[in-house]
Design a protein around this motif. Structure first.
Motif, PDB file in Angstrom:
ATOM      1  N   VAL A  44       0.900  -1.155   0.000  1.00 55.13           N
ATOM      2  CA  VAL A  44       0.000   0.000   0.000  1.00 55.13           C
ATOM      3  C   VAL A  44       0.937   1.203   0.000  1.00 55.13           C
ATOM      4  O   VAL A  44       1.796   1.322   0.869  1.00 55.13           O
ATOM      5  CB  VAL A  44      -0.892   0.033   1.260  1.00 55.13           C
ATOM      6  CG1 VAL A  44      -1.788   1.265   1.229  1.00 55.13           C
ATOM      7  CG2 VAL A  44      -1.719  -1.242   1.376  1.00 55.13           C
ATOM      8  N   ASP A  45       0.793   2.069  -0.986  1.00 54.29           N
ATOM      9  CA  ASP A  45       1.808   3.097  -1.218  1.00 54.29           C
ATOM     10  C   ASP A  45       1.399   4.443  -0.630  1.00 54.29           C
ATOM     11  O   ASP A  45       0.394   5.022  -1.046  1.00 54.29           O
ATOM     12  CB  ASP A  45       2.057   3.227  -2.729  1.00 54.29           C
ATOM     13  CG  ASP A  45       3.268   4.087  -3.033  1.00 54.29           C
ATOM     14  OD1 ASP A  45       4.033   4.386  -2.095  1.00 54.29           O
ATOM     15  OD2 ASP A  45       3.453   4.444  -4.208  1.00 54.29           O
ATOM     16  N   TYR A  46       2.206   4.921   0.333  1.00 54.42           N
ATOM     17  CA  TYR A  46       2.007   6.269   0.884  1.00 54.42           C
ATOM     18  C   TYR A  46       3.169   7.191   0.528  1.00 54.42           C
ATOM     19  O   TYR A  46       3.267   8.289   1.051  1.00 54.42           O
ATOM     20  CB  TYR A  46       1.827   6.221   2.411  1.00 54.42           C
ATOM     21  CG  TYR A  46       0.575   5.497   2.818  1.00 54.42           C
ATOM     22  CD1 TYR A  46      -0.678   6.078   2.655  1.00 54.42           C
ATOM     23  CD2 TYR A  46       0.641   4.205   3.354  1.00 54.42           C
ATOM     24  CE1 TYR A  46      -1.832   5.399   3.018  1.00 54.42           C
ATOM     25  CE2 TYR A  46      -0.511   3.520   3.716  1.00 54.42           C
ATOM     26  CZ  TYR A  46      -1.738   4.122   3.543  1.00 54.42           C
ATOM     27  OH  TYR A  46      -2.886   3.454   3.890  1.00 54.42           O
ATOM     28  N   LEU A  47       4.045   6.716  -0.348  1.00 53.77           N
ATOM     29  CA  LEU A  47       5.114   7.580  -0.857  1.00 53.77           C
ATOM     30  C   LEU A  47       4.579   8.294  -2.098  1.00 53.77           C
ATOM     31  O   LEU A  47       4.784   9.501  -2.275  1.00 53.77           O
ATOM     32  CB  LEU A  47       6.345   6.735  -1.190  1.00 53.77           C
ATOM     33  CG  LEU A  47       7.580   7.493  -1.662  1.00 53.77           C
ATOM     34  CD1 LEU A  47       8.073   8.448  -0.590  1.00 53.77           C
ATOM     35  CD2 LEU A  47       8.688   6.522  -2.050  1.00 53.77           C
ATOM     36  N   SER A  56       4.251   0.899   2.245  1.00 55.42           N
ATOM     37  CA  SER A  56       5.417   1.708   1.912  1.00 55.42           C
ATOM     38  C   SER A  56       5.234   3.146   2.388  1.00 55.42           C
ATOM     39  O   SER A  56       4.343   3.859   1.932  1.00 55.42           O
ATOM     40  CB  SER A  56       5.633   1.682   0.389  1.00 55.42           C
ATOM     41  OG  SER A  56       6.552   2.663   0.007  1.00 55.42           O
ATOM     42  N   LEU A  57       6.091   3.553   3.357  1.00 53.47           N
ATOM     43  CA  LEU A  57       6.115   4.933   3.848  1.00 53.47           C
ATOM     44  C   LEU A  57       7.354   5.618   3.272  1.00 53.47           C
ATOM     45  O   LEU A  57       8.197   4.972   2.655  1.00 53.47           O
ATOM     46  CB  LEU A  57       6.201   4.942   5.382  1.00 53.47           C
ATOM     47  CG  LEU A  57       5.034   4.331   6.143  1.00 53.47           C
ATOM     48  CD1 LEU A  57       5.374   4.227   7.627  1.00 53.47           C
ATOM     49  CD2 LEU A  57       3.763   5.151   5.951  1.00 53.47           C
ATOM     50  N   ALA A  58       7.492   6.917   3.540  1.00 54.38           N
ATOM     51  CA  ALA A  58       8.712   7.619   3.121  1.00 54.38           C
ATOM     52  C   ALA A  58       9.905   7.046   3.888  1.00 54.38           C
ATOM     53  O   ALA A  58       9.795   6.767   5.083  1.00 54.38           O
ATOM     54  CB  ALA A  58       8.582   9.102   3.407  1.00 54.38           C
ATOM     55  N   PRO A  59      11.057   6.875   3.202  1.00 56.21           N
ATOM     56  CA  PRO A  59      12.218   6.284   3.872  1.00 56.21           C
ATOM     57  C   PRO A  59      12.987   7.281   4.739  1.00 56.21           C
ATOM     58  O   PRO A  59      14.215   7.288   4.752  1.00 56.21           O
ATOM     59  CB  PRO A  59      13.071   5.783   2.697  1.00 56.21           C
ATOM     60  CG  PRO A  59      12.711   6.672   1.571  1.00 56.21           C
ATOM     61  CD  PRO A  59      11.284   7.079   1.769  1.00 56.21           C
ATOM     62  N   SER A  60      12.279   8.137   5.451  1.00 57.47           N
ATOM     63  CA  SER A  60      12.867   9.046   6.444  1.00 57.47           C
ATOM     64  C   SER A  60      11.718   9.663   7.224  1.00 57.47           C
ATOM     65  O   SER A  60      10.668   9.982   6.660  1.00 57.47           O
ATOM     66  CB  SER A  60      13.676  10.157   5.763  1.00 57.47           C
ATOM     67  OG  SER A  60      13.913  11.202   6.683  1.00 57.47           O
ATOM     68  N   GLN A  61      11.941   9.832   8.527  1.00 61.31           N
ATOM     69  CA  GLN A  61      10.924  10.462   9.367  1.00 61.31           C
ATOM     70  C   GLN A  61      10.744  11.938   9.003  1.00 61.31           C
ATOM     71  O   GLN A  61       9.717  12.529   9.269  1.00 61.31           O
ATOM     72  CB  GLN A  61      11.383  10.327  10.817  1.00 61.31           C
ATOM     73  CG  GLN A  61      10.406  10.744  11.854  1.00 61.31           C
ATOM     74  CD  GLN A  61      10.870  10.268  13.230  1.00 61.31           C
ATOM     75  OE1 GLN A  61      10.059   9.937  14.064  1.00 61.31           O
ATOM     76  NE2 GLN A  61      12.140  10.206  13.466  1.00 61.31           N
ATOM     77  N   LEU A  62      11.799  12.519   8.364  1.00 63.45           N
ATOM     78  CA  LEU A  62      11.745  13.944   8.017  1.00 63.45           C
ATOM     79  C   LEU A  62      11.105  14.157   6.649  1.00 63.45           C
ATOM     80  O   LEU A  62      11.499  15.042   5.885  1.00 63.45           O
ATOM     81  CB  LEU A  62      13.155  14.552   8.060  1.00 63.45           C
ATOM     82  CG  LEU A  62      13.800  14.530   9.441  1.00 63.45           C
ATOM     83  CD1 LEU A  62      15.223  15.063   9.392  1.00 63.45           C
ATOM     84  CD2 LEU A  62      12.977  15.346  10.436  1.00 63.45           C
ATOM     85  N   GLU A  63      10.146  13.317   6.321  1.00 62.18           N
ATOM     86  CA  GLU A  63       9.398  13.433   5.072  1.00 62.18           C
ATOM     87  C   GLU A  63       7.929  13.247   5.400  1.00 62.18           C
ATOM     88  O   GLU A  63       7.598  12.665   6.427  1.00 62.18           O
ATOM     89  CB  GLU A  63       9.816  12.351   4.066  1.00 62.18           C
ATOM     90  CG  GLU A  63      11.301  12.305   3.747  1.00 62.18           C
ATOM     91  CD  GLU A  63      11.773  13.430   2.836  1.00 62.18           C
ATOM     92  OE1 GLU A  63      10.915  14.207   2.356  1.00 62.18           O
ATOM     93  OE2 GLU A  63      12.985  13.538   2.613  1.00 62.18           O
ATOM     94  N   ALA A  64       7.074  13.733   4.487  1.00 65.80           N
ATOM     95  CA  ALA A  64       5.635  13.579   4.696  1.00 65.80           C
ATOM     96  C   ALA A  64       5.153  12.261   4.097  1.00 65.80           C
ATOM     97  O   ALA A  64       5.823  11.669   3.253  1.00 65.80           O
ATOM     98  CB  ALA A  64       4.901  14.744   4.055  1.00 65.80           C
TER      99      ALA A  64
END
Ligand SMILES: Cc1ncc(COP(=O)(O)O)c(C=O)c1O
Length: 429
Positions: A54-57, A394-402
């Motif tokens: 499930v894509d959240y990027l 799939s989330l962004a590969p950094s916490q400093l991203e939305a």
């Protein structure tokens, strides 16, 4: 489990810096090997090893209609059959400009470019040309693309890689960039009191999306509007991420603040390379060939990109405000699942959701600035990120991203996400 991606990454690293064409794709903030995309369909992204996420990027924001939406594919196919680029004007460009000026409250005249970076770089040049001043103000953790003036205390990948100022940016250029903490209205007033006559523009992400997702504090954007006006500086809303994403008319419609110039990207191209900058007619009159400020592009207004972007904007317009309400409700439920799972296990967590954007932080709230965002637990996010991948999200590969939402994510994907969050949180305690 990731054999094909590992082999693909090894091959890529031999011929591309870090094996990628944009640094954040290399997974440096979370470790491990990036998975290689095979294809996408609606809310799902598939990798070459056969996993489905499930894509959240969502390609870092552009895909508000999800992957390979039939209407957008049809628009691109039909445009491609007529020719991929002409180098002379097309009516499609005018239709796109009409749509953008109609939807974005502050834009009277618009110029299409090929990326968000081009948009912000051009908007700064225009602000400097208009005011005959050199300095610009940006906020710590604000990412506005990689033009020299803007690679100072930038968030996103720059922060991930710990490069506060990239080598290669001339010192004299960096010196014209003044940085302040996001959401600090007092600091803005104090800086203008000292340097107001030197400042061409303030550029701001009206909702920050490159230090995680951070909301503007009440009154912050209004202060920027008042102070810039008082000192004859321009206010630039960088809506590359927020445009058509937090509301149809972007953050400027949502918060009721009218900037002088706006930059756009991402959603405006629906996944094809597009950016735009626009604003007040008298300012845009300086842009060549109407005026002396030079800015150009062989592929600007490219017919494939215009066809995809225009269809996407038309569909958003047809969907209306209800779509943004639905996206925000969806984002709130992801944040709620994340915070509830964290609280149950005694893990400090916090999050924001607005329109089709959300942010998840491993720390207590509030999170109002880059300093607060970057003090969140990066190691825990990395473990959470990988556990989410293992659970098909799939989330962004950094916490400093939305995180990003699409119109085609449904209750089914939300349920899968809530379950994944529950399991992934258990893995990071
Ligand atoms: C707010 C903002 N401005 C500008 C940019 C740069 O856009 P691009 O990557 O298309 O050059 C980005 C990219 O993430 C962004 O988020």
């Amino acid at each position: 489990m990731y054999d094909k991606s590992e082999a693909a990454f090894a091959a890529a690293k031999r011929v591309m810096p870090g094996g990628v064409n944009s640094p954040v794709r290399a997974f440096k903030a979370v470790g491990g090997t990036p998975f290689f995309a095979s294809h996408g369909e609606g809310p799902y992204l598939y990798d070459i090893d056969g996993h489905r996420y499930v894509d959240y990027l969502l390609s870092w924001g552009p895909l508000i209609w999800g992957h390979a939406h039939p209407e957008i594919v049809a628009a691109v196919e039909s445009a491609a059959r007529r020719g991929t680029s002409f180098g002379v004007p097309t009516e499609l460009e005018t239709r796109m400009a009409e749509k953008v000026t109609q939807l974005m409250p502050s834009i009277e005249v618009v110029r299409m470019v090929n990326s968000g970076t081009e948009a912000t770089m051009s908007a700064l040049r225009l602000a400097r040309a208009y005011t005959s001043r050199d300095c610009i103000v940006k906020f710590e953790g604000g990412y506005h693309g990689h033009a020299d003036s803007l690679l100072v205390k930038a968030g996103s990948g720059v922060a991930t890689f710990g490069l506060p100022n990239s080598p290669g940016v001339p010192r004299t250029t960096a010196e014209t960039t003044l940085t302040l903490p996001y959401n600090d209205a007092e600091a803005v007033r104090a800086l203008f009191a000292r340097r107001g006559e030197d400042i061409a523009a303030v550029i701001v992400e009206p909702v920050a999306g490159n230090m995680g997702c951070i909301l503007p504090e009440p009154g912050f954007l209004k202060t920027l509007r008042e102070v810039t006006q008082a000192y004859g500086a321009l206010l630039i809303f960088d809506e590359v991420m927020t445009g058509f994403r937090v509301a149809l008319g972007g953050a400027q419609a949502r918060f009721g603040i009218t900037p002088d110039l706006t930059t756009l990207g991402k959603v405006i191209g629906a996944g094809l390379p597009v950016g735009a900058y626009g604003g007040r007619r008298d300012i845009m009159a300086l842009v060549a060939p109407d005026g002396p400020m030079y800015q150009a592009g062989t592929l600007s207004g490219n017919p494939l990109a215009m066809a995809a972007g225009l269809r996407s904007l038309e569909m958003l317009e047809e969907a209306g405000p209800a779509l943004y309400e639905r996206l925000e409700a969806f984002g709130r439920r992801i944040v709620a699942a994340f915070t509830a799972a964290g609280q149950r296990r005694g893990v400090p967590v916090y999050g924001h959701a607005i329109g089709g954007m959300f942010g998840l932080f491993f720390r207590e709230g509030p999170v109002r600035s880059f300093a607060e965002a970057s003090s969140a637990d990066a190691g825990r996010y990395a473990r959470f990120f990988h556990a989410m991948l293992q659970n098909g999200v799939s989330l962004a590969p950094s916490q400093l991203e939305a995180g990003f939402l699409s119109a085609v994510h449904t209750e089914r994907e939300l349920a899968l996400t809530e379950e994944a969050i529950e399991r992934a949180m258990a893995a990071v305690v």
